[in-house]
Scaffold this motif. Structure first.
Motif, short mmCIF file in Angstrom:
data_model
loop_
_atom_site.label_atom_id
_atom_site.label_comp_id
_atom_site.label_asym_id
_atom_site.label_seq_id
_atom_site.Cartn_x
_atom_site.Cartn_y
_atom_site.Cartn_z
N LEU A 1 -16.38 4.11 27.16
CA LEU A 1 -16.66 2.67 27.20
C LEU A 1 -17.95 2.34 27.94
O LEU A 1 -18.28 1.16 28.08
CB LEU A 1 -15.49 1.93 27.86
N ARG A 2 -18.66 3.37 28.45
CA ARG A 2 -19.86 3.16 29.25
C ARG A 2 -19.57 2.19 30.39
O ARG A 2 -20.28 1.21 30.62
CB ARG A 2 -21.01 2.67 28.38
N PHE A 3 -18.51 2.51 31.12
CA PHE A 3 -18.00 1.62 32.16
C PHE A 3 -18.88 1.70 33.40
O PHE A 3 -19.37 2.76 33.77
CB PHE A 3 -16.56 2.00 32.51
N ARG A 4 -19.01 0.54 34.05
CA ARG A 4 -19.79 0.49 35.29
C ARG A 4 -19.22 -0.61 36.17
O ARG A 4 -19.00 -1.74 35.72
CB ARG A 4 -21.27 0.21 34.99
N ARG B 1 -21.83 3.83 38.08
CA ARG B 1 -21.48 4.22 36.72
C ARG B 1 -20.31 5.20 36.75
O ARG B 1 -20.23 6.07 37.63
CB ARG B 1 -22.68 4.86 36.02
N TYR B 2 -19.42 5.05 35.77
CA TYR B 2 -18.23 5.91 35.71
C TYR B 2 -18.61 7.37 35.52
O TYR B 2 -18.00 8.27 36.09
CB TYR B 2 -17.33 5.43 34.57
N VAL B 3 -19.66 7.64 34.75
CA VAL B 3 -20.07 9.02 34.52
C VAL B 3 -20.56 9.65 35.82
O VAL B 3 -20.40 10.86 36.04
CB VAL B 3 -21.15 9.08 33.41
N ALA C 1 -16.81 13.96 41.20
CA ALA C 1 -15.47 14.55 41.34
C ALA C 1 -15.44 15.98 40.82
O ALA C 1 -14.80 16.85 41.41
CB ALA C 1 -14.45 13.69 40.60
N GLN C 2 -16.12 16.25 39.72
CA GLN C 2 -16.17 17.60 39.17
C GLN C 2 -16.85 18.56 40.13
O GLN C 2 -16.42 19.70 40.30
CB GLN C 2 -16.88 17.57 37.82
N GLN D 1 -10.97 3.01 34.18
CA GLN D 1 -12.35 3.05 33.69
C GLN D 1 -12.42 3.37 32.20
O GLN D 1 -13.46 3.20 31.58
CB GLN D 1 -13.17 4.06 34.47
N GLU D 2 -11.30 3.88 31.65
CA GLU D 2 -11.26 4.19 30.22
C GLU D 2 -10.46 3.18 29.42
O GLU D 2 -10.23 3.36 28.22
CB GLU D 2 -10.72 5.60 30.01
#
Length: 311
Positions: A85-88, A92-94, A100-101, A170-171
């Motif tokens: 969804l390109r959430f922000r 930014r969510y990404v 986290a990764q 966020q999704e």
């Protein structure tokens, strides 16, 4: 005073040697009783407080190490779309995903592995709460579907260790769709005649509780684990009543029939092995044959002769 710093202190340091570096995190403070525990004692007791028995949170791979036999293998999971969804919000969510990764060292909030528990073959999935609160997005849904398919393929029980704050908002709707998707995954395991065991760890809330986490053939929880859908304050504001003491804790749910058992972490491995042994008997008792195949019917006995009984 200059001669003290320039001459005396260097001489003293040379005499006694350089100070030794003390490693950090040698002692851990229990969040429940606030007692200090030596790190080796804590690790030996599987991160359970040696003073009060409080179960501290552990990571997904650490939990699998505690439960599975040595040599378990991690399953590579299919890639799920990131930030669909390109959430922000503030960030930014990404960017949150990448952070986290890098912090946890895994792609998403679930680790799937196959191995054995005291020789009993199993497929296990464990949530990592430190990965965005163990929230359930498309990647988590894909991981649980993969675990279910692998369990059916290997004819092995499926064990899921839950520790999640719920759906990953966020999704959006994609995250909410993982609830019915994971329910279908559990049906695949049950229709194959395989045990599905859920171990509810602290905390298990939100959409995870409202979906597959409450559908296990056997529901187990660790002592003191918080389990529920909404928070206690939200429930109190909704029902306008004071909640009882220990509401949404494992012991309270056990008393009210939501759980089958509450098992301490040091006993979890042996308990799971015993349950799998009971549910996966090598030889099942054959059902009785149909009545028409038992034998010829026995003729009825003739009534003894004698004087007729007057009406």
């Amino acid at each position: 005073m200059n001669w003290i710093s320039e001459w005396a202190l260097p001489k003293i340091k040379t005499l006694f040697g350089a100070p030794r570096e003390v490693p950090e995190n040698l002692w851990h403070k229990c969040p429940a009783c606030e007692q200090m525990i030596f790190h080796r004692d804590l690790e030996r007791n599987l991160h359970v407080c040696t003073h009060c028995g409080h179960h501290m949170r552990v990571g997904a791979r650490q939990r699998l190490d505690y439960t599975l036999d040595e040599g378990w293998q991690r399953i590579e999971l299919p890639k799920a779309p990131q930030d669909p969804l390109r959430f922000r919000d503030q960030r930014r969510y990404v960017e949150r995903l990448r952070e986290a990764q890098a912090k946890v060292g895994q792609e998403d909030a679930v680790v799937v592995a196959h191995g054995a528990i005291e020789g009993n073959r199993v497929v296990a999935a464990a949530f990592e709460f430190s990965f965005l609160g163990g929230s359930m997005g498309a990647g988590v849904g894909e991981a649980l579907v993969t675990a279910a398919r692998l369990a059916v393929l290997q004819d092995a029980p499926l064990i899921v260790f839950t520790a999640s704050g719920g759906a990953r908002m966020q999704e959006g709707a994609i995250s909410l769709m993982q609830m019915p998707r994971t329910v279908i995954a559990t049906r695949m395991v049950k229709e194959a005649g395989l045990p599905f065991i859920v171990v509810l760890c602290d905390p298990t809330t939100g959409g995870v509780t409202a979906s597959f986490a409450m559908l296990g053939d056997i529901q187990i929880a660790e002592p003191g684990a918080m389990i529920g859908f909404a928070g206690a304050r939200v429930i109190e504001q909704t029902v306008r009543e004071k909640l009882p003491e220990g509401f949404q804790r494992a012991e309270y749910l056990l008393e009210h029939g939501i759980l089958d058992m509450v098992v301490p972490r040091p006993e979890m491995r042996a308990t799971l092995a015993r349950l799998i042994g009971l549910l996966r008997l090598p030889e099942r008792v054959a059902p009785p044959p149909p009545m028409d195949e038992v034998a010829e019917p026995v003729p009825a006995l003739a009534a003894p002769e004698g004087p007729a009984v007057p009406a």
